[in-house]
Design a protein around this motif. Structure first.
Motif, short mmCIF file in Angstrom:
data_model
loop_
_atom_site.label_atom_id
_atom_site.label_comp_id
_atom_site.label_asym_id
_atom_site.label_seq_id
_atom_site.Cartn_x
_atom_site.Cartn_y
_atom_site.Cartn_z
N PRO A 250 51.31 47.57 44.84
CA PRO A 250 52.24 46.50 44.49
C PRO A 250 53.07 46.89 43.27
N ARG A 251 54.15 46.19 43.06
CA ARG A 251 55.04 46.47 41.93
C ARG A 251 54.38 46.08 40.62
N LEU A 252 53.70 44.94 40.61
CA LEU A 252 52.96 44.47 39.44
C LEU A 252 51.47 44.48 39.76
N MET A 253 50.66 44.75 38.73
CA MET A 253 49.22 44.74 38.91
C MET A 253 48.59 43.99 37.73
N GLU A 254 47.78 42.98 38.04
CA GLU A 254 47.08 42.25 36.99
C GLU A 254 45.65 42.76 36.89
N LEU A 255 45.25 43.11 35.68
CA LEU A 255 43.90 43.61 35.43
C LEU A 255 43.17 42.62 34.52
N THR A 256 41.89 42.44 34.79
CA THR A 256 41.05 41.60 33.94
C THR A 256 39.91 42.44 33.41
N CYS A 257 39.30 41.96 32.35
CA CYS A 257 38.19 42.68 31.71
C CYS A 257 36.91 41.87 31.88
N GLU A 258 35.86 42.51 32.37
CA GLU A 258 34.59 41.81 32.54
C GLU A 258 33.86 41.62 31.22
N LYS A 259 34.06 42.51 30.27
CA LYS A 259 33.32 42.42 29.02
C LYS A 259 33.89 41.34 28.10
N VAL A 260 35.21 41.23 28.04
CA VAL A 260 35.85 40.23 27.19
C VAL A 260 36.41 39.13 28.08
N GLU A 261 35.76 37.98 28.05
CA GLU A 261 36.14 36.84 28.89
C GLU A 261 37.58 36.42 28.60
N GLY A 262 38.38 36.27 29.65
CA GLY A 262 39.75 35.80 29.50
C GLY A 262 40.77 36.89 29.18
#
Length: 110
Positions: free
Chosen positions: A64-76
């Motif tokens: 995809p053109r944009l990719m959203e990544l989240t972190c499991e260690k730091v909530e939010g």
């Protein structure tokens, strides 16, 4: 490897469960025109490997053109990236017990 702590000194082996329970996996991305990499963490190696492959696939295809990544260690903690600005991605294990170790990646120093 020896760990010094409040209970004294003890040896750690690669298969030591206390070392494995503290390990997190870091997916680090180098961005165009940015001296600071972006990184997110996963608690499980399989999750980190899946994210690494997903990012790698996006780099190959441009989708995809944009990719959203989240972190499991730091909530939010989350970040959205423009895939075309990602230059490199690396996956490495970071053990809490291995403080002071050399930064992962490639170098010409021996």
């Amino acid at each position: 490897m020896r760990i010094f702590g409040p209970t004294g000194c003890r040896s750690l082996r690669e298969d030591d469960p206390s070392l494995l329970s503290n390990a997190v996996y870091v997916i680090e991305l180098a961005l165009r025109m940015s001296p600071v990499p972006v990184s997110v963490q996963r608690k499980e190696h399989s999750d980190a490997e899946a994210l690494y492959q997903q990012i790698r696939q996006a780099l190959e295809n441009g989708q995809p053109r944009l990719m959203e990544l989240t972190c499991e260690k730091v909530e939010g903690k989350k970040v959205t990236l423009l895939v075309s600005e990602v230059l490199a991605v690396q996956l490495y294990e970071k053990a809490a017990a291995a403080g002071g170790s050399k930064r992962p990646g490639f170098s010409f120093d021996s």
